[in-house]
Design a protein around this motif. Sequence first.
Motif, PDB file in Angstrom:
ATOM      1  N   ARG A  17       0.849  -1.190   0.000  1.00 39.46           N
ATOM      2  CA  ARG A  17       0.000   0.000   0.000  1.00 39.46           C
ATOM      3  C   ARG A  17       0.885   1.241   0.000  1.00 39.46           C
ATOM      4  O   ARG A  17       1.969   1.223   0.575  1.00 39.46           O
ATOM      5  N   CYS A  18       0.348   2.292  -0.602  1.00 42.55           N
ATOM      6  CA  CYS A  18       1.052   3.569  -0.507  1.00 42.55           C
ATOM      7  C   CYS A  18       1.156   3.926   0.975  1.00 42.55           C
ATOM      8  O   CYS A  18       0.160   3.896   1.697  1.00 42.55           O
ATOM      9  N   GLU A  19       2.326   4.281   1.421  1.00 36.43           N
ATOM     10  CA  GLU A  19       2.513   4.578   2.843  1.00 36.43           C
ATOM     11  C   GLU A  19       2.019   5.977   3.227  1.00 36.43           C
ATOM     12  O   GLU A  19       1.992   6.307   4.406  1.00 36.43           O
ATOM     13  N   TYR A  20       1.621   6.755   2.227  1.00 30.47           N
ATOM     14  CA  TYR A  20       1.072   8.084   2.507  1.00 30.47           C
ATOM     15  C   TYR A  20      -0.451   8.088   2.452  1.00 30.47           C
ATOM     16  O   TYR A  20      -1.098   8.534   3.375  1.00 30.47           O
ATOM     17  N   CYS A  21      -1.039   7.548   1.373  1.00 31.11           N
ATOM     18  CA  CYS A  21      -2.500   7.610   1.214  1.00 31.11           C
ATOM     19  C   CYS A  21      -3.175   6.255   1.395  1.00 31.11           C
ATOM     20  O   CYS A  21      -4.395   6.176   1.351  1.00 31.11           O
ATOM     21  N   ARG A  22      -2.368   5.191   1.575  1.00 33.25           N
ATOM     22  CA  ARG A  22      -2.878   3.843   1.858  1.00 33.25           C
ATOM     23  C   ARG A  22      -3.574   3.153   0.679  1.00 33.25           C
ATOM     24  O   ARG A  22      -4.231   2.125   0.875  1.00 33.25           O
ATOM     25  N   ALA A  54       5.327   4.465  -2.310  1.00 29.67           N
ATOM     26  CA  ALA A  54       4.415   5.587  -2.572  1.00 29.67           C
ATOM     27  C   ALA A  54       3.737   5.403  -3.918  1.00 29.67           C
ATOM     28  O   ALA A  54       4.367   4.970  -4.890  1.00 29.67           O
ATOM     29  N   CYS A  55       2.452   5.739  -3.966  1.00 28.39           N
ATOM     30  CA  CYS A  55       1.758   5.728  -5.253  1.00 28.39           C
ATOM     31  C   CYS A  55       2.329   6.864  -6.110  1.00 28.39           C
ATOM     32  O   CYS A  55       3.013   7.757  -5.612  1.00 28.39           O
ATOM     33  N   ASP A  56       2.032   6.814  -7.394  1.00 31.52           N
ATOM     34  CA  ASP A  56       2.604   7.816  -8.287  1.00 31.52           C
ATOM     35  C   ASP A  56       2.152   9.227  -7.922  1.00 31.52           C
ATOM     36  O   ASP A  56       2.920  10.172  -8.008  1.00 31.52           O
ATOM     37  N   ARG A  57       0.895   9.392  -7.464  1.00 27.29           N
ATOM     38  CA  ARG A  57       0.389  10.733  -7.117  1.00 27.29           C
ATOM     39  C   ARG A  57       1.096  11.277  -5.876  1.00 27.29           C
ATOM     40  O   ARG A  57       1.535  12.418  -5.870  1.00 27.29           O
ATOM     41  N   CYS A  58       1.183  10.464  -4.840  1.00 24.72           N
ATOM     42  CA  CYS A  58       1.855  10.934  -3.622  1.00 24.72           C
ATOM     43  C   CYS A  58       3.317  11.248  -3.906  1.00 24.72           C
ATOM     44  O   CYS A  58       3.837  12.271  -3.451  1.00 24.72           O
ATOM     45  N   ASN A  59       3.950  10.392  -4.677  1.00 30.85           N
ATOM     46  CA  ASN A  59       5.361  10.616  -4.984  1.00 30.85           C
ATOM     47  C   ASN A  59       5.541  11.898  -5.799  1.00 30.85           C
ATOM     48  O   ASN A  59       6.437  12.693  -5.530  1.00 30.85           O
ATOM     49  N   ARG A 116     -10.443  13.106  -8.009  1.00 31.75           N
ATOM     50  CA  ARG A 116     -10.193  11.792  -8.634  1.00 31.75           C
ATOM     51  C   ARG A 116      -9.635  10.785  -7.630  1.00 31.75           C
ATOM     52  O   ARG A 116      -9.980   9.610  -7.644  1.00 31.75           O
ATOM     53  N   ARG A 117      -8.780  11.256  -6.732  1.00 31.64           N
ATOM     54  CA  ARG A 117      -8.187  10.350  -5.745  1.00 31.64           C
ATOM     55  C   ARG A 117      -9.238   9.881  -4.735  1.00 31.64           C
ATOM     56  O   ARG A 117      -9.248   8.731  -4.330  1.00 31.64           O
ATOM     57  N   VAL A 118     -10.119  10.781  -4.344  1.00 27.73           N
ATOM     58  CA  VAL A 118     -11.204  10.387  -3.431  1.00 27.73           C
ATOM     59  C   VAL A 118     -12.117   9.388  -4.145  1.00 27.73           C
ATOM     60  O   VAL A 118     -12.548   8.394  -3.550  1.00 27.73           O
TER      61      VAL A 118
HETATM   62 ZN    ZN Z   1      -0.414   7.586  -2.207  1.00 24.78          ZN
END
Ligand code: ZN
Length: 131
Positions: A17-22, A54-59, A116-118
Amino acid sequence: MVDIESRRLVRQWAGNRCEYCRLPEDLSDVPFHVEHIVARQHQGSDELSNLALACDRCNLYKGPNLASREGGQTVDLFHPRQHAWEEHSKFSSAKIIGVSSTGAATVRRLNMNAPRRVAIRQMVLECGESL
Ligand SMILES: [Zn+2]
Protein backbone atom coordinates in the motif's frame (compact mmCIF):
# COMPACT_ATOMS: atom_id res chain seq x y z
CA MET A 1 20.67 2.73 -6.55
CA VAL A 2 18.13 0.84 -4.48
CA ASP A 3 18.71 -2.91 -4.79
CA ILE A 4 16.02 -5.47 -5.52
CA GLU A 5 16.03 -6.92 -1.99
CA SER A 6 15.51 -3.47 -0.46
CA ARG A 7 12.60 -2.84 -2.87
CA ARG A 8 11.07 -6.18 -1.90
CA LEU A 9 11.39 -5.44 1.82
CA VAL A 10 9.85 -1.96 1.47
CA ARG A 11 6.86 -3.43 -0.41
CA GLN A 12 6.48 -6.10 2.24
CA TRP A 13 6.62 -3.63 5.15
CA ALA A 14 4.12 -1.39 3.39
CA GLY A 15 1.73 -4.26 2.83
CA ASN A 16 1.75 -3.27 -0.86
CA ARG A 17 0.00 0.00 0.00
CA CYS A 18 1.05 3.57 -0.51
CA GLU A 19 2.51 4.58 2.84
CA TYR A 20 1.07 8.08 2.51
CA CYS A 21 -2.50 7.61 1.21
CA ARG A 22 -2.88 3.84 1.86
CA LEU A 23 -4.06 3.01 -1.67
CA PRO A 24 -3.45 -0.72 -2.41
CA GLU A 25 -0.93 -1.13 -5.23
CA ASP A 26 -2.86 -3.94 -6.88
CA LEU A 27 -5.78 -1.55 -7.45
CA SER A 28 -3.60 0.99 -9.24
CA ASP A 29 -2.93 1.11 -12.98
CA VAL A 30 0.57 2.39 -12.30
CA PRO A 31 3.25 0.51 -10.32
CA PHE A 32 4.13 2.24 -7.06
CA HIS A 33 7.52 3.79 -6.45
CA VAL A 34 10.05 2.92 -3.80
CA GLU A 35 10.82 6.52 -2.97
CA HIS A 36 13.48 8.27 -0.96
CA ILE A 37 11.77 9.95 1.99
CA VAL A 38 14.69 12.36 2.21
CA ALA A 39 15.46 12.91 -1.45
CA ARG A 40 18.88 12.14 -2.83
CA GLN A 41 19.27 15.83 -3.66
CA HIS A 42 19.05 16.45 0.10
CA GLN A 43 21.66 13.77 0.79
CA GLY A 44 19.04 11.08 1.45
CA SER A 45 20.52 7.60 1.49
CA ASP A 46 19.47 4.29 -0.05
CA GLU A 47 19.16 2.81 3.47
CA LEU A 48 15.89 1.07 4.31
CA SER A 49 15.20 3.73 6.95
CA ASN A 50 14.92 6.28 4.12
CA LEU A 51 12.75 4.28 1.70
CA ALA A 52 8.97 4.10 1.47
CA LEU A 53 6.39 2.78 -0.94
CA ALA A 54 4.42 5.59 -2.57
CA CYS A 55 1.76 5.73 -5.25
CA ASP A 56 2.60 7.82 -8.29
CA ARG A 57 0.39 10.73 -7.12
CA CYS A 58 1.86 10.93 -3.62
CA ASN A 59 5.36 10.62 -4.98
CA LEU A 60 4.73 13.32 -7.59
CA TYR A 61 3.22 15.82 -5.14
CA LYS A 62 5.73 15.10 -2.39
CA GLY A 63 8.72 15.46 -4.69
CA PRO A 64 11.81 16.32 -2.65
CA ASN A 65 9.75 18.15 0.03
CA LEU A 66 10.27 17.32 3.69
CA ALA A 67 8.09 20.11 5.06
CA SER A 68 5.33 22.50 4.13
CA ARG A 69 4.41 26.05 5.11
CA GLU A 70 1.18 26.06 7.07
CA GLY A 71 -0.22 29.26 8.55
CA GLY A 72 3.18 30.93 8.38
CA GLN A 73 4.96 28.04 10.08
CA THR A 74 7.13 25.27 8.71
CA VAL A 75 5.60 21.87 9.41
CA ASP A 76 7.34 18.55 8.81
CA LEU A 77 5.64 16.19 6.39
CA PHE A 78 4.71 12.66 7.42
CA HIS A 79 7.76 10.37 7.57
CA PRO A 80 6.69 6.73 7.06
CA ARG A 81 9.67 5.35 8.99
CA GLN A 82 9.45 7.74 11.93
CA HIS A 83 5.72 8.38 12.32
CA ALA A 84 2.67 6.16 12.81
CA TRP A 85 0.06 6.92 10.12
CA GLU A 86 -2.84 6.67 12.60
CA GLU A 87 -1.30 9.33 14.83
CA HIS A 88 -1.34 11.86 12.00
CA SER A 89 -4.20 10.93 9.69
CA LYS A 90 -7.53 9.16 9.58
CA PHE A 91 -10.12 8.26 7.02
CA SER A 92 -13.49 9.93 6.89
CA SER A 93 -15.14 7.64 4.37
CA ALA A 94 -12.89 8.01 1.32
CA LYS A 95 -11.31 11.30 2.40
CA ILE A 96 -8.12 11.53 4.42
CA ILE A 97 -8.16 13.94 7.33
CA GLY A 98 -4.99 15.19 9.01
CA VAL A 99 -5.32 14.84 12.79
CA SER A 100 -2.01 16.56 13.57
CA SER A 101 -0.24 19.50 11.98
CA THR A 102 2.04 17.02 10.22
CA GLY A 103 -0.92 14.99 8.98
CA ALA A 104 -2.81 18.08 7.79
CA ALA A 105 0.26 19.46 6.02
CA THR A 106 0.89 16.11 4.33
CA VAL A 107 -2.73 15.74 3.18
CA ARG A 108 -2.55 19.21 1.60
CA ARG A 109 0.96 18.98 0.16
CA LEU A 110 0.33 15.56 -1.39
CA ASN A 111 -3.12 16.66 -2.65
CA MET A 112 -4.62 13.52 -1.13
CA ASN A 113 -8.22 14.68 -1.40
CA ALA A 114 -8.19 15.63 -5.08
CA PRO A 115 -11.60 14.57 -6.45
CA ARG A 116 -10.19 11.79 -8.63
CA ARG A 117 -8.19 10.35 -5.74
CA VAL A 118 -11.20 10.39 -3.43
CA ALA A 119 -13.26 8.72 -6.19
CA ILE A 120 -10.66 5.93 -6.48
CA ARG A 121 -10.73 5.36 -2.72
CA GLN A 122 -14.53 5.36 -2.82
CA MET A 123 -14.39 2.60 -5.44
CA VAL A 124 -11.97 0.65 -3.22
CA LEU A 125 -14.45 0.88 -0.34
CA GLU A 126 -17.37 -0.09 -2.59
CA CYS A 127 -15.42 -3.18 -3.66
CA GLY A 128 -15.30 -4.21 -0.01
CA GLU A 129 -11.58 -3.49 0.38
CA SER A 130 -10.28 -1.62 3.39
CA LEU A 131 -8.15 1.47 3.18
ZN1 ZN B 1 -0.41 7.59 -2.21
